[in-house]
Design a protein around this motif. Structure first.
Motif, PDB file in Angstrom:
ATOM      1  N   GLY A 158      -5.872   5.535  -8.405  1.00 30.45           N
ATOM      2  CA  GLY A 158      -5.683   5.272  -6.990  1.00 30.45           C
ATOM      3  C   GLY A 158      -6.952   4.771  -6.318  1.00 30.45           C
ATOM      4  O   GLY A 158      -8.025   4.692  -6.935  1.00 30.45           O
ATOM      5  N   SER A 159      -6.819   4.454  -5.034  1.00 33.90           N
ATOM      6  CA  SER A 159      -7.946   3.899  -4.281  1.00 33.90           C
ATOM      7  C   SER A 159      -8.700   4.939  -3.477  1.00 33.90           C
ATOM      8  O   SER A 159      -9.753   4.638  -2.907  1.00 33.90           O
ATOM      9  N   GLY A 160      -8.173   6.159  -3.401  1.00 38.06           N
ATOM     10  CA  GLY A 160      -8.822   7.211  -2.639  1.00 38.06           C
ATOM     11  C   GLY A 160      -7.824   8.200  -2.100  1.00 38.06           C
ATOM     12  O   GLY A 160      -6.653   8.215  -2.502  1.00 38.06           O
ATOM     13  N   TYR A 177       2.856  11.235  -8.241  1.00 36.44           N
ATOM     14  CA  TYR A 177       1.762  10.268  -8.383  1.00 36.44           C
ATOM     15  C   TYR A 177       2.089   9.217  -9.437  1.00 36.44           C
ATOM     16  O   TYR A 177       1.947   8.008  -9.201  1.00 36.44           O
ATOM     17  N   HIS A 178       2.560   9.657 -10.596  1.00 39.54           N
ATOM     18  CA  HIS A 178       2.853   8.705 -11.672  1.00 39.54           C
ATOM     19  C   HIS A 178       3.998   7.769 -11.298  1.00 39.54           C
ATOM     20  O   HIS A 178       3.984   6.582 -11.662  1.00 39.54           O
ATOM     21  N   TRP A 179       4.972   8.285 -10.544  1.00 41.58           N
ATOM     22  CA  TRP A 179       6.060   7.400 -10.110  1.00 41.58           C
ATOM     23  C   TRP A 179       5.525   6.328  -9.161  1.00 41.58           C
ATOM     24  O   TRP A 179       5.887   5.151  -9.263  1.00 41.58           O
ATOM     25  N   MET A 180       4.649   6.724  -8.253  1.00 40.63           N
ATOM     26  CA  MET A 180       4.076   5.748  -7.332  1.00 40.63           C
ATOM     27  C   MET A 180       3.183   4.742  -8.063  1.00 40.63           C
ATOM     28  O   MET A 180       3.153   3.558  -7.703  1.00 40.63           O
ATOM     29  N   VAL A 181       2.479   5.193  -9.078  1.00 36.62           N
ATOM     30  CA  VAL A 181       1.665   4.269  -9.883  1.00 36.62           C
ATOM     31  C   VAL A 181       2.555   3.198 -10.505  1.00 36.62           C
ATOM     32  O   VAL A 181       2.202   2.005 -10.544  1.00 36.62           O
ATOM     33  N   GLU A 182       3.729   3.615 -10.973  1.00 38.49           N
ATOM     34  CA  GLU A 182       4.662   2.671 -11.614  1.00 38.49           C
ATOM     35  C   GLU A 182       5.189   1.624 -10.636  1.00 38.49           C
ATOM     36  O   GLU A 182       5.665   0.564 -11.062  1.00 38.49           O
ATOM     37  N   GLN A 183       5.106   1.897  -9.333  1.00 39.02           N
ATOM     38  CA  GLN A 183       5.577   0.924  -8.344  1.00 39.02           C
ATOM     39  C   GLN A 183       4.565  -0.206  -8.147  1.00 39.02           C
ATOM     40  O   GLN A 183       4.850  -1.176  -7.441  1.00 39.02           O
ATOM     41  N   ASP A 184       3.389  -0.066  -8.753  1.00 37.20           N
ATOM     42  CA  ASP A 184       2.395  -1.148  -8.818  1.00 37.20           C
ATOM     43  C   ASP A 184       1.908  -1.593  -7.437  1.00 37.20           C
ATOM     44  O   ASP A 184       1.876  -2.790  -7.132  1.00 37.20           O
ATOM     45  N   ILE A 225       5.444   5.363   2.233  1.00 41.99           N
ATOM     46  CA  ILE A 225       5.063   6.771   2.243  1.00 41.99           C
ATOM     47  C   ILE A 225       6.027   7.606   1.399  1.00 41.99           C
ATOM     48  O   ILE A 225       7.244   7.479   1.522  1.00 41.99           O
ATOM     49  N   LEU A 226       5.465   8.475   0.570  1.00 40.97           N
ATOM     50  CA  LEU A 226       6.249   9.449  -0.186  1.00 40.97           C
ATOM     51  C   LEU A 226       5.722  10.842   0.133  1.00 40.97           C
ATOM     52  O   LEU A 226       4.520  11.104   0.003  1.00 40.97           O
ATOM     53  N   VAL A 227       6.628  11.723   0.576  1.00 41.58           N
ATOM     54  CA  VAL A 227       6.285  13.133   0.803  1.00 41.58           C
ATOM     55  C   VAL A 227       7.215  13.973  -0.064  1.00 41.58           C
ATOM     56  O   VAL A 227       8.362  14.239   0.318  1.00 41.58           O
ATOM     57  N   PRO A 228       6.774  14.383  -1.256  1.00 44.12           N
ATOM     58  CA  PRO A 228       7.641  15.215  -2.109  1.00 44.12           C
ATOM     59  C   PRO A 228       7.816  16.601  -1.501  1.00 44.12           C
ATOM     60  O   PRO A 228       6.962  17.083  -0.749  1.00 44.12           O
ATOM     61  N   ILE A 285       0.856  -1.188   0.000  1.00 45.33           N
ATOM     62  CA  ILE A 285       0.000   0.000   0.000  1.00 45.33           C
ATOM     63  C   ILE A 285       0.888   1.232   0.000  1.00 45.33           C
ATOM     64  O   ILE A 285       1.783   1.360   0.842  1.00 45.33           O
ATOM     65  N   GLY A 286       0.665   2.135  -0.946  1.00 41.48           N
ATOM     66  CA  GLY A 286       1.446   3.365  -1.038  1.00 41.48           C
ATOM     67  C   GLY A 286       0.592   4.575  -0.715  1.00 41.48           C
ATOM     68  O   GLY A 286      -0.593   4.624  -1.072  1.00 41.48           O
ATOM     69  N   ILE A 287       1.195   5.537  -0.048  1.00 42.52           N
ATOM     70  CA  ILE A 287       0.496   6.770   0.324  1.00 42.52           C
ATOM     71  C   ILE A 287       1.390   7.966   0.012  1.00 42.52           C
ATOM     72  O   ILE A 287       2.562   7.986   0.380  1.00 42.52           O
ATOM     73  N   ILE A 288       0.826   8.949  -0.685  1.00 43.47           N
ATOM     74  CA  ILE A 288       1.526  10.207  -0.942  1.00 43.47           C
ATOM     75  C   ILE A 288       0.914  11.275  -0.046  1.00 43.47           C
ATOM     76  O   ILE A 288      -0.314  11.408   0.024  1.00 43.47           O
TER      77      ILE A 288
END
Length: 254
Positions: A115-117, A81-88, A49-52, A20-23
């Motif tokens: 995303g899921s929400g 967002y697109h980078w996190m999408v690529e992490q599948d 978790i990613l906080v740009p 599960i990934g969260i930005i």
């Protein structure tokens, strides 16, 4: 093994178990520290978790913030967002504080959002009036200048700095209007946290956002005694738990 994100000075906390990934996006003039405590609490649950860090931020000179258009920050948010999408990930969620919430909602309102929400913390997405945080912005600029021992120079440049700030606010208003027109696209669960003692934005505007999210399942939380920077407020426990519960409900509904 997941690669590290290609974003300068981002806070990145890989999850240990769950896919599960969260930005988390920080506020205007803020830093990754805006959401650091929440990021680490979520990470302890196993989430990645990613906080740009938006360009020009985490600076000792407010003029560095003015070097970048909000459109640049918008592009940076989409890139994260697109980078996190690529992490599948099995689930990907986006949240943001104040302006960070504007950026998160902008992405969630895209027709192809995968995303899921996600949601917002004290974010002026739909507002009755132009958001005016100029006093707060200039006070911060003056404080930073004082720390640099450049108060006289700051006062000499006061008018130009204020004009630069308002130019950014106008660009943010354009982004907000675009989002407002696309809120009907949001069909994923949407979390809203609003502080009753918010000193920067009108707390009532959170209800305007809620009314525009006609196709989303909304999880609305009003914290009557809390202030604008709720993720770092010492009375944040109830807020933290509400975010944790929302993520749990979205990713593990049964």
């Amino acid at each position: 093994m997941m690669s590290r994100p290609p974003f300068d000075n981002a806070l990145y906390l890989p999850g240990k178990e769950m896919n599960i990934g969260i930005i988390l996006f920080h506020a205007y003039t803020g830093t990754t520290r805006d959401v650091n405590l929440l990021a680490r609490k979520l990470n302890r649950q196993g989430y990645t978790i990613l906080v740009p860090l938006f360009s020009g931020h985490d600076t000792n000179d407010i003029k560095n913030v003015l070097k970048y258009s909000p459109k640049i920050w918008q592009e940076e948010a989409h890139a994260a967002y697109h980078w996190m999408v690529e992490q599948d990930f099995d689930h990907l969620l986006l949240f943001g504080l104040s302006m960070g919430g504007v950026m998160a909602t902008d992405i969630m309102a895209e027709p192809d959002f995968s995303g899921s929400g996600g949601g917002v913390f004290n974010s002026p997405i739909v507002t009755e009036q132009l958001t005016d945080i100029s006093d707060s912005f200039m006070n911060l600029g003056g404080l930073l200048a004082k720390l640099r021992k450049e108060s006289e120079q700051f006062q000499a440049e006061y008018s130009d700095i204020l004009k630069g700030h308002w130019k950014q606010m106008e660009e943010l208003e354009t982004i907000k209007k675009s989002i407002e027109e696309r809120l009907v696209n949001i069909k994923t669960p949407f979390y809203i946290a609003q502080s009753g003692e918010d000193e920067l934005i009108n707390p009532e505007d959170a209800y305007l956002l809620q009314n525009h999210l006609v196709n989303a399942r909304i999880d609305f939380h009003y914290f009557p005694d809390n202030t604008h920077t709720i993720p770092t407020n010492r009375d944040r426990d109830e807020f933290d738990q509400s975010v944790l519960d929302f993520v749990q409900q979205v990713c593990h509904p049964y």
